[in-house]
Write a protein that holds these residues in place. Structure first.
Motif, short mmCIF file in Angstrom:
data_model
loop_
_atom_site.label_atom_id
_atom_site.label_comp_id
_atom_site.label_asym_id
_atom_site.label_seq_id
_atom_site.Cartn_x
_atom_site.Cartn_y
_atom_site.Cartn_z
N THR A 1 0.83 -1.21 0.00
CA THR A 1 0.00 0.00 0.00
C THR A 1 0.86 1.26 0.00
N ALA A 2 1.90 1.26 0.85
CA ALA A 2 2.78 2.43 0.91
C ALA A 2 3.50 2.64 -0.41
N TYR A 3 3.97 1.56 -1.02
CA TYR A 3 4.68 1.70 -2.29
C TYR A 3 3.74 2.18 -3.40
N MET A 4 2.49 1.74 -3.35
CA MET A 4 1.53 2.20 -4.35
C MET A 4 1.26 3.69 -4.20
N LEU A 5 1.15 4.17 -2.96
CA LEU A 5 0.94 5.60 -2.75
C LEU A 5 2.16 6.41 -3.20
N LEU A 6 3.34 5.90 -2.90
CA LEU A 6 4.56 6.58 -3.36
C LEU A 6 4.64 6.57 -4.88
N LEU A 7 4.20 5.45 -5.47
CA LEU A 7 4.21 5.34 -6.93
C LEU A 7 3.23 6.34 -7.54
N TYR A 8 2.06 6.45 -6.95
CA TYR A 8 1.06 7.41 -7.44
C TYR A 8 1.58 8.85 -7.31
N TYR B 1 9.93 -0.67 -8.75
CA TYR B 1 10.71 -1.86 -8.41
C TYR B 1 10.66 -2.19 -6.92
N LEU B 2 10.28 -1.22 -6.09
CA LEU B 2 10.13 -1.51 -4.67
C LEU B 2 9.04 -2.56 -4.44
N LEU B 3 8.03 -2.54 -5.27
CA LEU B 3 6.95 -3.53 -5.15
C LEU B 3 7.48 -4.94 -5.38
N LEU B 4 8.42 -5.08 -6.29
CA LEU B 4 8.97 -6.40 -6.58
C LEU B 4 9.75 -6.95 -5.39
N VAL B 5 10.41 -6.07 -4.64
CA VAL B 5 11.14 -6.52 -3.45
C VAL B 5 10.17 -7.07 -2.41
N ALA B 6 9.07 -6.37 -2.19
CA ALA B 6 8.08 -6.84 -1.22
C ALA B 6 7.46 -8.17 -1.66
N ILE B 7 7.21 -8.31 -2.95
CA ILE B 7 6.63 -9.56 -3.46
C ILE B 7 7.62 -10.70 -3.33
N ALA B 8 8.90 -10.42 -3.58
CA ALA B 8 9.92 -11.46 -3.41
C ALA B 8 10.01 -11.91 -1.96
N ALA B 9 9.94 -10.96 -1.02
CA ALA B 9 9.96 -11.31 0.40
C ALA B 9 8.75 -12.16 0.78
N LEU C 1 4.50 -4.49 -15.31
CA LEU C 1 4.82 -4.59 -13.89
C LEU C 1 3.95 -5.64 -13.20
N GLY C 2 2.67 -5.73 -13.60
CA GLY C 2 1.82 -6.77 -13.04
C GLY C 2 2.30 -8.16 -13.39
N CYS C 3 2.73 -8.35 -14.65
CA CYS C 3 3.27 -9.65 -15.07
C CYS C 3 4.55 -9.97 -14.31
N PHE C 4 5.41 -8.97 -14.15
CA PHE C 4 6.64 -9.18 -13.40
C PHE C 4 6.36 -9.54 -11.95
N SER C 5 5.31 -8.96 -11.39
CA SER C 5 4.97 -9.25 -9.99
C SER C 5 4.63 -10.73 -9.82
N PHE C 6 3.81 -11.27 -10.70
CA PHE C 6 3.48 -12.69 -10.62
C PHE C 6 4.70 -13.55 -10.88
#
Length: 284
Positions: free
Chosen positions: A97-104, A115-123, A168-173
């Motif tokens: 949520t925080a990364y999405m707000l920062l992204l917006y 790319y911060l979102l990808l780090v959270a998804i990897a964790a 980015l959505g594809c990369f997230s999955f």
């Protein structure tokens, strides 16, 4: 039935005493990230990258995110970094949520902050179970695409952000699935190594029991002439009780000293008069 923490870390590869080390490192990483975002925003290093679309939203999100992570760290320290499933999942969703707000606030999916979102998804792929990790990736992907659609319809009418959000959505999955797979493979390897170690310990225990119950006296001596093993038969023959807490030399047992030296003289010299080098000497 497995406990909550066991199911939570079903894909981690850490042993029981340090399985939460990754969570500890990740918590410190989040605090450091929040501080760096605030610092770079205040120094105005790159106004477009850090809050170019909405500076006020970027500032308050960074400040709130850092504060929440500091509180989370203190709470985790009290619980020895052993959270429940819901707490860990909620903390990772707070990251998203925080990364999405920062992204917006920084211009959308085309920003490098994506790319911060990808780090959270990897964790999440490592620390969460497979269903929760997949749910995290799906929720993040929906949020990314939703933000781009909103931006396209009501803000800048830029089709490039839609394309960037789709990628980015594809990369997230992809990141989530890859890290789930890697974590599962590492866990399987560790379980196999633990089984082999347990089997080796069992065989060693059996060998020790066999030696202890033999009628032949056995004494094992290292290269410093210190006794490392003496079975019961040898203790009875030598009338000596080995103290496991104190190192005992062969020279301390007079009834063994002469026989041991004779054995070394007999078996420790090569026909060409060169001495062998021993790591373990066996006298029986």
């Amino acid at each position: 039935m497995p406990s909550t923490n066991q199911s939570l870390f079903a894909h981690t590869y850490y042993s029981p005493h340090n399985r939460f080390d990754l969570l500890r490192v990740y918590t410190f990483y989040r605090i450091l990230l929040g501080v760096l975002l605030l610092l770079m925003f205040q120094l105005r290093i790159d106004e477009r990258l850090f809050g170019g679309a909405s500076p006020e939203l970027f500032y308050w999100t960074s400040l709130s995110y850092t504060s929440i992570n500091v509180v989370f760290l203190l709470w985790m320290w009290r619980t020895r970094f052993q959270p429940s499933v819901s707490i860990l999942f909620a903390s990772l969703m707070i990251d998203a949520t925080a990364y999405m707000l920062l992204l917006y606030a920084s211009g959308g999916a085309a920003s490098s902050l994506a790319y911060l979102l990808l780090v959270a998804i990897a964790a999440g792929g490592i620390m969460l179970s497979r269903p929760l990790a997949t749910l995290q990736a799906a929720s993040t992907s929906i949020a990314i695409v939703g933000e781009s659609i909103y931006r396209y319809l009501f803000l800048d009418n830029n089709a490039q952000s839609l394309f960037a959000s789709s990628l980015l959505g594809c990369f997230s999955f992809a990141v989530s699935l890859i890290f789930q797979y890697l974590a599962q493979k590492i866990q399987t390897s560790q379980e196999e190594a633990q089984k082999q170690a347990a089997h080796a310990n069992h065989l060693q225990h059996l060998a020790h029991l066999i030696i202890e119950r033999m009628y032949t006296g056995i004494v094992v001596v290292n290269h410093n002439h210190q006794i490392t093993l003496m079975n019961n038969a040898a203790a009875r023959l030598l009338a000596f009780e080995l103290d496991p807490e104190q190192p005992t030399s062969v020279d301390d047992i007079h009834s063994l000293k002469d026989g041991y030296q004779h054995w070394r003289n007999q078996h420790g010299v090569h026909p060409d008069n060169r001495q062998y080098r021993y790591t373990n000497d066996l006298y029986s």
